[in-house]
Design a protein around this motif. Structure first.
Motif, PDB file in Angstrom:
ATOM      1  N   ILE A  83       0.687  -1.184  -0.095  1.00 18.24           N
ATOM      2  CA  ILE A  83       0.048  -0.010  -0.014  1.00 18.24           C
ATOM      3  C   ILE A  83       0.945   1.003  -0.014  1.00 18.24           C
ATOM      4  CG2 ILE A  83      -1.577   1.424   1.382  1.00 18.24           C
ATOM      5  CD1 ILE A  83      -3.128  -1.087   2.155  1.00 18.24           C
ATOM      6  N   CYS A  84       1.930   1.147   0.887  1.00 19.06           N
ATOM      7  CA  CYS A  84       2.764   2.486   0.931  1.00 19.06           C
ATOM      8  C   CYS A  84       3.686   2.598  -0.385  1.00 19.06           C
ATOM      9  CB  CYS A  84       3.950   2.335   2.070  1.00 19.06           C
ATOM     10  SG  CYS A  84       3.003   2.213   3.658  1.00 19.06           S
ATOM     11  N   GLU A  85       4.049   1.608  -1.022  1.00 18.77           N
ATOM     12  CA  GLU A  85       4.686   1.722  -2.167  1.00 18.77           C
ATOM     13  C   GLU A  85       3.604   2.097  -3.341  1.00 18.77           C
ATOM     14  OE1 GLU A  85       6.181  -2.313  -2.270  1.00 18.77           O
ATOM     15  OE2 GLU A  85       7.656  -1.760  -0.878  1.00 18.77           O
ATOM     16  N   ASP A  86       2.529   1.645  -3.376  1.00 19.71           N
ATOM     17  CA  ASP A  86       1.429   1.901  -4.505  1.00 19.71           C
ATOM     18  C   ASP A  86       0.868   3.484  -4.275  1.00 19.71           C
ATOM     19  OD1 ASP A  86       2.200  -0.432  -5.617  1.00 19.71           O
ATOM     20  OD2 ASP A  86       0.301  -1.380  -4.984  1.00 19.71           O
ATOM     21  N   SER A  87       0.856   4.149  -2.982  1.00 15.40           N
ATOM     22  CA  SER A  87       0.166   5.300  -2.853  1.00 15.40           C
ATOM     23  C   SER A  87       1.266   6.438  -3.116  1.00 15.40           C
ATOM     24  CB  SER A  87      -0.160   5.339  -1.514  1.00 15.40           C
ATOM     25  OG  SER A  87      -0.350   6.614  -0.943  1.00 15.40           O
ATOM     26  N   LEU A  93       6.475  10.016   1.166  1.00 15.99           N
ATOM     27  CA  LEU A  93       6.901  10.064   2.551  1.00 15.99           C
ATOM     28  C   LEU A  93       7.877   9.090   3.052  1.00 15.99           C
ATOM     29  CD1 LEU A  93       3.326  11.043   4.212  1.00 15.99           C
ATOM     30  CD2 LEU A  93       5.398  12.557   3.548  1.00 15.99           C
ATOM     31  N   MET A  94       8.062   8.147   2.112  1.00 14.41           N
ATOM     32  CA  MET A  94       9.127   7.167   2.654  1.00 14.41           C
ATOM     33  C   MET A  94      10.453   7.628   2.458  1.00 14.41           C
ATOM     34  SD  MET A  94       7.019   3.885   0.535  1.00 14.41           S
ATOM     35  CE  MET A  94       8.511   2.911   0.302  1.00 14.41           C
ATOM     36  N   PRO A  95      11.408   7.029   3.214  1.00 15.03           N
ATOM     37  CA  PRO A  95      12.752   7.504   3.067  1.00 15.03           C
ATOM     38  C   PRO A  95      13.502   7.109   2.039  1.00 15.03           C
ATOM     39  CG  PRO A  95      12.641   5.551   4.600  1.00 15.03           C
ATOM     40  CD  PRO A  95      10.949   5.852   4.148  1.00 15.03           C
ATOM     41  N   LYS A  96      14.624   8.031   1.717  1.00 13.07           N
ATOM     42  CA  LYS A  96      15.504   7.564   0.521  1.00 13.07           C
ATOM     43  C   LYS A  96      16.231   6.270   0.791  1.00 13.07           C
ATOM     44  CE  LYS A  96      13.714  10.939  -1.958  1.00 13.07           C
ATOM     45  NZ  LYS A  96      12.237  10.821  -1.942  1.00 13.07           N
ATOM     46  N   ASP A  97      16.789   6.492   2.033  1.00 17.83           N
ATOM     47  CA  ASP A  97      17.526   5.533   2.809  1.00 17.83           C
ATOM     48  C   ASP A  97      17.008   4.313   2.955  1.00 17.83           C
ATOM     49  OD1 ASP A  97      19.332   4.040   3.939  1.00 17.83           O
ATOM     50  OD2 ASP A  97      19.778   5.294   5.852  1.00 17.83           O
ATOM     51  N   ARG A  98      17.091   3.046   2.046  1.00 17.89           N
ATOM     52  CA  ARG A  98      16.222   1.967   2.207  1.00 17.89           C
ATOM     53  C   ARG A  98      16.576   1.189   3.415  1.00 17.89           C
ATOM     54  NH1 ARG A  98      12.042   1.978  -0.053  1.00 17.89           N
ATOM     55  NH2 ARG A  98      11.886  -0.119  -0.658  1.00 17.89           N
ATOM     56  N   HIS A  99      17.537   1.465   4.401  1.00 18.98           N
ATOM     57  CA  HIS A  99      17.981   1.078   5.652  1.00 18.98           C
ATOM     58  C   HIS A  99      16.936   1.465   6.698  1.00 18.98           C
ATOM     59  CE1 HIS A  99      21.787   0.511   3.703  1.00 18.98           C
ATOM     60  NE2 HIS A  99      21.446  -1.146   4.098  1.00 18.98           N
ATOM     61  N   LYS A 100      16.284   2.492   6.362  1.00 14.03           N
ATOM     62  CA  LYS A 100      15.147   3.039   7.448  1.00 14.03           C
ATOM     63  C   LYS A 100      13.803   2.539   7.164  1.00 14.03           C
ATOM     64  CE  LYS A 100      17.422   7.225   8.728  1.00 14.03           C
ATOM     65  NZ  LYS A 100      17.381   8.727   8.762  1.00 14.03           N
ATOM     66  N   TRP A 101      13.865   1.232   6.041  1.00 13.18           N
ATOM     67  CA  TRP A 101      12.455   0.983   5.534  1.00 13.18           C
ATOM     68  C   TRP A 101      12.527  -0.569   5.701  1.00 13.18           C
ATOM     69  CZ3 TRP A 101       7.879   3.064   5.018  1.00 13.18           C
ATOM     70  CH2 TRP A 101       7.031   2.198   4.320  1.00 13.18           C
TER      71      TRP A 101
END
Length: 177
Positions: A83-87, A93-101
């Motif tokens: 949902i987060c990826e598709d919205s 609002l998701m972080p650019k740093d994938r370590h924070k996801w």
């Protein structure tokens, strides 16, 4: 489309009974929302939509408690993260740093969301929350001689937030549930 036969923008047109509880996510006078629904009635999708709205519009730390940590991780990976990826709103609002996801801990630009299992008192006790999502409460870990109930521990996470919302959901599995 990864989760439903009717993909697209969320709407309560076919499920008007979800409108009122969904609107509670934005009502500052509501502190506790208790949802007892049958299976496959849209409860979880509605809670996800409410959580998404709060993350975008009233960012505060979010704690999502499920009966076990395994279930929380699986739910996050297969239902919440898509949902987060598709919205467009949430993905911005998701972080650019994938370590924070990660599966159990996600840092949005203005708040964070953690998934915990009710079977981990230490994890519950160390998480403040402005939005507390308690999913399938009937299956939560009960009080023992050494620890209070998971429900009590989790509810106490909201004490330091004005306007905190505690959402408790369950699908009864017994006549007394």
């Amino acid at each position: 489309e990864r989760q439903t036969q009717m993909p697209g923008t969320f709407s309560t047109r076919l499920t008007p009974y979800l409108r009122e509880p969904l609107e509670c996510f934005g009502d500052v006078d509501i502190t506790d929302l208790v949802l007892v629904f049958g299976t496959q009635t849209g409860k979880t999708t509605m809670v996800q939509a409410g959580a998404a709205w709060r993350i975008a519009n009233k960012p505060q730390p979010v704690v999502w408690v499920m009966p076990t940590e395994n279930l929380a991780g699986s739910f996050s990976e297969t239902r919440w993260m898509p949902i987060c990826e598709d919205s467009p709103t949430l993905s911005a609002l998701m972080p650019k740093d994938r370590h924070k996801w990660k599966r159990l801990e996600q840092h949005f630009s203005r708040c964070s969301l953690v998934f915990v299992g009710s079977n981990s008192p230490a994890n519950l006790a160390s998480r403040p929350a402005g939005l507390l999502l308690l999913d399938e409460v009937e299956k939560f870990a009960q009080e023992t001689d050494r620890e209070t109930s998971a429900l009590f521990l989790a509810e106490n996470r909201t004490k330091s937030f004005s306007g905190a919302l505690r959402v408790k959901t369950s699908t009864p599995t017994t006549p007394d549930g």
